[in-house]
Write a protein that holds these residues in place. Structure first.
Motif, mmCIF file in Angstrom:
data_model
loop_
_atom_site.group_PDB
_atom_site.id
_atom_site.type_symbol
_atom_site.label_atom_id
_atom_site.label_comp_id
_atom_site.label_asym_id
_atom_site.label_seq_id
_atom_site.Cartn_x
_atom_site.Cartn_y
_atom_site.Cartn_z
ATOM 1 N N THR A 1 -12.675 15.117 -42.589
ATOM 2 C CA THR A 1 -13.354 16.271 -42.011
ATOM 3 C C THR A 1 -13.427 17.381 -43.047
ATOM 4 O O THR A 1 -12.422 17.717 -43.665
ATOM 5 N N ILE A 2 -14.619 17.891 -43.257
ATOM 6 C CA ILE A 2 -14.768 18.960 -44.247
ATOM 7 C C ILE A 2 -15.506 20.125 -43.614
ATOM 8 O O ILE A 2 -16.163 19.985 -42.584
ATOM 9 N N ARG A 3 -15.371 21.276 -44.238
ATOM 10 C CA ARG A 3 -16.072 22.450 -43.752
ATOM 11 C C ARG A 3 -16.896 23.019 -44.888
ATOM 12 O O ARG A 3 -16.430 23.086 -46.023
ATOM 13 N N LYS A 4 -18.111 23.383 -44.572
ATOM 14 C CA LYS A 4 -18.932 23.995 -45.609
ATOM 15 C C LYS A 4 -18.635 25.490 -45.638
ATOM 16 O O LYS A 4 -18.726 26.161 -44.614
ATOM 17 N N LYS A 5 -18.249 25.979 -46.802
ATOM 18 C CA LYS A 5 -17.887 27.394 -46.903
ATOM 19 C C LYS A 5 -19.097 28.253 -47.251
ATOM 20 O O LYS A 5 -19.331 29.275 -46.649
ATOM 21 N N SER A 6 -19.816 27.843 -48.272
ATOM 22 C CA SER A 6 -20.933 28.685 -48.706
ATOM 23 C C SER A 6 -21.849 27.881 -49.603
ATOM 24 O O SER A 6 -21.480 26.814 -50.081
ATOM 25 N N ASN A 7 -23.048 28.379 -49.810
ATOM 26 C CA ASN A 7 -23.859 27.801 -50.869
ATOM 27 C C ASN A 7 -24.351 28.888 -51.796
ATOM 28 O O ASN A 7 -24.452 30.050 -51.420
ATOM 29 N N SER A 8 -24.612 28.509 -53.025
ATOM 30 C CA SER A 8 -25.027 29.490 -54.021
ATOM 31 C C SER A 8 -26.538 29.479 -54.114
ATOM 32 O O SER A 8 -27.169 28.451 -53.895
ATOM 33 N N PRO A 9 -27.131 30.592 -54.457
ATOM 34 C CA PRO A 9 -28.587 30.680 -54.536
ATOM 35 C C PRO A 9 -29.141 29.856 -55.701
ATOM 36 O O PRO A 9 -28.387 29.424 -56.570
ATOM 37 N N MET A 10 -30.415 29.667 -55.737
ATOM 38 C CA MET A 10 -31.140 28.979 -56.817
ATOM 39 C C MET A 10 -30.643 27.559 -57.041
ATOM 40 O O MET A 10 -30.473 27.123 -58.171
ATOM 41 N N GLY A 11 -30.383 26.850 -55.955
ATOM 42 C CA GLY A 11 -29.956 25.467 -56.121
ATOM 43 C C GLY A 11 -28.593 25.314 -56.750
ATOM 44 O O GLY A 11 -28.283 24.287 -57.338
ATOM 45 N N GLY A 12 -27.759 26.307 -56.624
ATOM 46 C CA GLY A 12 -26.401 26.240 -57.159
ATOM 47 C C GLY A 12 -25.522 25.359 -56.292
ATOM 48 O O GLY A 12 -25.985 24.757 -55.323
ATOM 49 N N PRO A 13 -24.255 25.247 -56.652
ATOM 50 C CA PRO A 13 -23.364 24.342 -55.937
ATOM 51 C C PRO A 13 -23.035 24.826 -54.524
ATOM 52 O O PRO A 13 -23.241 25.989 -54.205
ATOM 53 N N ILE A 14 -22.566 23.918 -53.696
ATOM 54 C CA ILE A 14 -22.061 24.336 -52.403
ATOM 55 C C ILE A 14 -20.542 24.219 -52.443
ATOM 56 O O ILE A 14 -19.984 23.437 -53.207
ATOM 57 N N VAL A 15 -19.899 25.041 -51.649
ATOM 58 C CA VAL A 15 -18.440 25.052 -51.641
ATOM 59 C C VAL A 15 -17.952 24.423 -50.347
ATOM 60 O O VAL A 15 -18.385 24.787 -49.260
ATOM 61 N N LEU A 16 -17.090 23.426 -50.494
ATOM 62 C CA LEU A 16 -16.556 22.710 -49.345
ATOM 63 C C LEU A 16 -15.065 22.992 -49.229
ATOM 64 O O LEU A 16 -14.377 23.180 -50.224
ATOM 65 N N GLU A 17 -14.594 22.997 -47.991
ATOM 66 C CA GLU A 17 -13.178 23.185 -47.777
ATOM 67 C C GLU A 17 -12.641 21.944 -47.080
ATOM 68 O O GLU A 17 -13.250 21.421 -46.164
ATOM 69 N N LYS A 18 -11.508 21.470 -47.597
ATOM 70 C CA LYS A 18 -10.885 20.328 -46.940
ATOM 71 C C LYS A 18 -9.377 20.530 -46.984
ATOM 72 O O LYS A 18 -8.808 20.654 -48.064
ATOM 73 N N GLY A 19 -8.785 20.609 -45.828
ATOM 74 C CA GLY A 19 -7.334 20.783 -45.758
ATOM 75 C C GLY A 19 -6.842 21.955 -46.588
ATOM 76 O O GLY A 19 -5.852 21.848 -47.292
ATOM 77 N N GLY A 20 -7.566 23.054 -46.538
ATOM 78 C CA GLY A 20 -7.119 24.261 -47.233
ATOM 79 C C GLY A 20 -7.521 24.312 -48.696
ATOM 80 O O GLY A 20 -7.339 25.320 -49.352
ATOM 81 N N MET A 21 -8.064 23.187 -49.229
ATOM 82 C CA MET A 21 -8.489 23.200 -50.634
ATOM 83 C C MET A 21 -9.975 23.502 -50.706
ATOM 84 O O MET A 21 -10.730 23.095 -49.842
ATOM 85 N N LEU A 22 -10.373 24.164 -51.781
ATOM 86 C CA LEU A 22 -11.793 24.446 -51.975
ATOM 87 C C LEU A 22 -12.340 23.585 -53.106
ATOM 88 O O LEU A 22 -11.681 23.401 -54.126
ATOM 89 N N PHE A 23 -13.530 23.050 -52.888
ATOM 90 C CA PHE A 23 -14.207 22.289 -53.932
ATOM 91 C C PHE A 23 -15.603 22.836 -54.103
ATOM 92 O O PHE A 23 -16.255 23.156 -53.127
ATOM 93 N N ALA A 24 -16.054 22.909 -55.335
ATOM 94 C CA ALA A 24 -17.449 23.232 -55.575
ATOM 95 C C ALA A 24 -18.145 21.949 -55.995
ATOM 96 O O ALA A 24 -17.658 21.228 -56.865
ATOM 97 N N VAL A 25 -19.248 21.641 -55.342
ATOM 98 C CA VAL A 25 -19.963 20.401 -55.613
ATOM 99 C C VAL A 25 -21.404 20.749 -55.933
ATOM 100 O O VAL A 25 -22.055 21.460 -55.164
ATOM 101 N N GLY A 26 -21.901 20.286 -57.067
ATOM 102 C CA GLY A 26 -23.284 20.550 -57.463
ATOM 103 C C GLY A 26 -24.255 20.088 -56.390
ATOM 104 O O GLY A 26 -23.989 19.121 -55.676
ATOM 105 N N ARG A 27 -25.405 20.776 -56.300
ATOM 106 C CA ARG A 27 -26.352 20.490 -55.224
ATOM 107 C C ARG A 27 -26.788 19.027 -55.242
ATOM 108 O O ARG A 27 -26.870 18.373 -54.207
ATOM 109 N N GLY A 28 -27.040 18.502 -56.425
ATOM 110 C CA GLY A 28 -27.490 17.116 -56.520
ATOM 111 C C GLY A 28 -26.455 16.145 -55.979
ATOM 112 O O GLY A 28 -26.782 15.142 -55.336
#
Lengths: 113, 571
Positions: A71-98
């Motif tokens: 289970t993950i939660r989407k925290k935010s996305n960055s403008p201009m096709g930037g990465p989205i930030v996911l949260e899982k179990g209190g950890m944050l990950f940034a994942v490129g849009r592609g």
């Protein structure tokens, strides 16, 4: 409401294309609909059901703990096709849009994980 | 026969604090910071326990036992060589870290698990039953806080109990196994967002991210300037002028050999024009460059340890996509504003060769390193801000131009960012001071031999007449192409040894502004300094390095010749 609170949740997912916001509302109505993780609204929680793409990409995501069943939660996305930030179990990950387009989730509502 | 020294490897996810544990256990210092990928190569140190010697290996962080980058390959090779594994686990993200723990357990090596960041668990509402975890993993588990230096002794003691885990032949699906362990040993209690988490949210927000990045970068450079200027004007310059210079002059006046005296202190009283090792050399290193070196790494060290750099990578990801890269490349580029050597090393966490080449060329060509920047600014400001801006923007644009060309030449897949964002942590003042100290030591270890060597070479060449020969041949090309005086040639060549010194050596020529701009741009780009040169070769191999340097040299030549022509027509 503090100044910072203003930025915690983005109002009505601005800047996503019309078609994806349509999918979004349907996704929210019928929990259980599949879609790319990029289509989630900020703050929404969902379950990963599939990782698409090459073996290498899948293994890389899995090594970071993003894999079907989680289970993950989407925290935010960055403008201009930037990465989205996911949260899982209190950890944050940034994942490129592609890369994010390859993470397929099933919406599970917007309660915290 | 003496017993062989046991090798102990610190293995864990990126940014789980291995380097700090390493420093704490061995007493040797390695650079640590709050972003994944700080360690890209092996650090080894010794420590003694109960009369026995152990060798401790600090290994680049990995998520799994599969290599995704060169840093990962180094890590895997070293794990194979180790006798005992210390698995460093970030206690605040047990679930994710246990994935590697289970893989390590299956290697069948004696192992100890250490739960780092133990001090953070309480206020994050995390409660871990250590005894229970120990039973389930079947190896010793030791909670520690490397940051506060707590639990290190327990960790060392536990090495005696290190054993092969019973999970070595575990048949259960790893993520189910992890699920069952985590649900049994860890309790999460609800808590409110901490202040630092609010800041974290703000710096990841689309609007907040970009605006905070702009504010942070501007404030950082402003602080670097103010602090650097303060130290230079308030401490270093008075010390040099009132104490050091009279002292050196009176000391050297007793030297009978004219040649030797000229080499040491030069002829002029102006510290920038004397060309003496003990005057010009020391003045540049200590009074001009060091204050800014100090203030830059003060500010940069704080950003590193606070955990800001990965957030900057997120904000800049979209921009870097235009450059054929992803946001992580912003970390080497930020490092490169200080010095190119650590910046090249930091590219090891990038997974593709093309990515590495593109990043390295940007590091090399988009901006000068800190000592050069300081000298360009301090000399350039005599001509006015516009001259300084002209140099920096020309270099930046050339860097981007080369990037575009390289992108065209090397077709490849656009890499995607995938990075863990560490929690913001308030840096410890002592750790910041220690890291700054390490960097200062490095600076002096490298700077003095090279400055002394450089000035010495110039002097010797001058005395035996080679200087005139170089000025004649290379100088002719320079004056033809760039309109620079012949005598500048040896100064340019010296740039290979120390670029800041070579730019400082432009001072006595009293160049007109347009020549200053052309000479500065050429000096920044025509070649990396000797330290950067050898690091480049180590990272990319001889052929690719020479290619990159060749492109850079060509760019410098063409651009400077072009600028010279433009200046001639319009000024």
């Amino acid at each position: 409401m503090t100044f910072i609170d203003l930025f915690k949740i983005r109002p009505n997912g601005a800047r996503s294309s019309p078609s994806s916001s349509m999918d979004l509302s349907t996704a929210r109505q019928k929990a259980g609909l599949r879609g790319e993780v990029t289509r989630l609204k900020n703050g929404e929680t969902a379950k990963v059901v599939e990782l698409r793409g090459s073996d290498r990409i899948i293994r890389k995501l899995e090594a970071m703990g993003i894999m079907p069943g989680m289970t993950i939660r989407k925290k935010s996305n960055s403008p201009m096709g930037g990465p989205i930030v996911l949260e899982k179990g209190g950890m944050l990950f940034a994942v490129g849009r592609g890369l994010a387009h390859r993470i397929i989730v099933e919406a599970a509502g917007s309660q915290p994980p | 026969m003496s017993e062989q020294v046991k090798k102990i490897a610190l293995v864990g996810n990126p940014n789980s604090g291995k380097s700090l544990i390493f420093s704490r256990m061995t007493g040797t210092s390695v650079i640590s910071a709050n972003y994944p990928g700080t360690t890209v190569d092996l650090a080894a140190g010794m420590f003694k326990y109960c009369g026995k010697d152990y060798q401790l290996l600090d290994i680049p962080g990995i998520y799994s036992l599969e290599p995704f980058s060169k840093a990962d390959e180094t890590a895997l090779r070293l794990i194979k060589e180790a006798d005992i594994i210390i698995n460093v686990v970030d206690a605040t993200s047990l679930e994710r870290n246990l994935s590697l723990t289970l893989q390590l357990a299956k290697q069948g090596k004696p192992m100890v698990v250490c739960l780092n960041f133990w001090d953070d668990t309480a206020h994050k509402g995390i409660d871990i039953d250590v005894k229970n975890l120990e039973d389930r993993l079947d190896v010793p588990v030791v909670p520690i806080s490397a940051l506060r230096n707590e639990g290190i002794a327990d960790l060392v003691k536990s090495l005696e109990l290190a054993g092969t885990s019973g999970l070595v032949n575990d048949q259960m699906d790893p993520w189910n196994r992890i699920g069952s362990i985590v649900s049994a040993v860890q309790k999460l209690s609800h808590r409110h967002h901490s202040f630092l988490e609010h800041i974290s949210d703000f710096t990841l927000h689309p609007f907040g991210g970009i605006s905070s990045a702009a504010v942070i970068l501007v404030v950082t450079f402003y602080l670097v300037r103010v602090l650097g200027e303060g130290i230079a004007q308030g401490i270093c310059n008075p010390l040099y002028v009132r104490l050091y210079h009279p002292f050196v002059i009176s000391l050297s006046s007793s030297i009978p050999v004219e040649f030797l005296r000229a080499m040491l202190v030069g002829a002029s009283a102006d510290p920038l024009q004397s060309f003496g090792i003990l005057t010009t050399g020391v003045y540049i290193a200590l009074v001009l460059v060091f204050p800014y070196f100090f203030s830059f790494y003060c500010a940069f060290g704080f950003l590193e340890d606070f955990g800001y750099l990965p957030r900057l990578a997120v904000v800049l990801d979209a921009v870097f996509h235009r450059l054929g890269l992803h946001g992580y490349s912003s970390i080497p580029i930020m490092l490169g504003l200080g010095c190119k050597v650590p910046a090249f090393l930091a590219t090891r966490v990038l997974s593709g060769r093309r990515e590495k080449v593109l990043t390295i060329s940007l590091v090399l060509m988009s901006a000068p390193c800190l000592p050069q920047s300081v000298m360009i600014i301090s000399l350039g400001m005599h001509y006015g801000l516009a001259a300084v801006l002209a140099v920096f923007s020309a270099v930046f644009l050339l860097g981007l131009g080369v990037n575009v060309v390289l992108q065209k030449m090397t077709k490849g897949e656009l890499p995607e960012l995938s990075i863990e964002l560490p929690s913001y942590r308030m840096p410890s003042i002592r750790l910041l001071a220690r890291k700054l100290w390490l960097r200062i030591l490095d600076y002096f270890r490298e700077i003095f031999p090279l400055i002394v060597g450089g000035v010495l070479i110039i002097h010797i060449l001058d005395t035996i007449g080679i200087l005139r020969f170089i000025a004649g041949t290379v100088g002719k090309a320079l004056s033809l192409l760039f309109g620079l005086p012949n005598e500048i040639a040896p100064v340019l060549l010296l740039g290979f040894l120390r670029k800041d010194v070579s730019i400082a050596l432009l001072a006595p020529f009293h160049l007109p502004v347009r020549d200053f701009i052309v000479a500065s741009i050429f000096m920044v780009l025509y070649s990396p300094c000797i330290a950067a040169f050898f690091t480049l070769i180590k990272e990319l191999g001889v052929w690719s390095s020479l290619q990159i340097i060749g492109v850079s040299f060509l760019c410098a030549t063409v651009a400077c010749a072009f600028l010279h022509m433009v200046f001639q027509f319009f000024l």
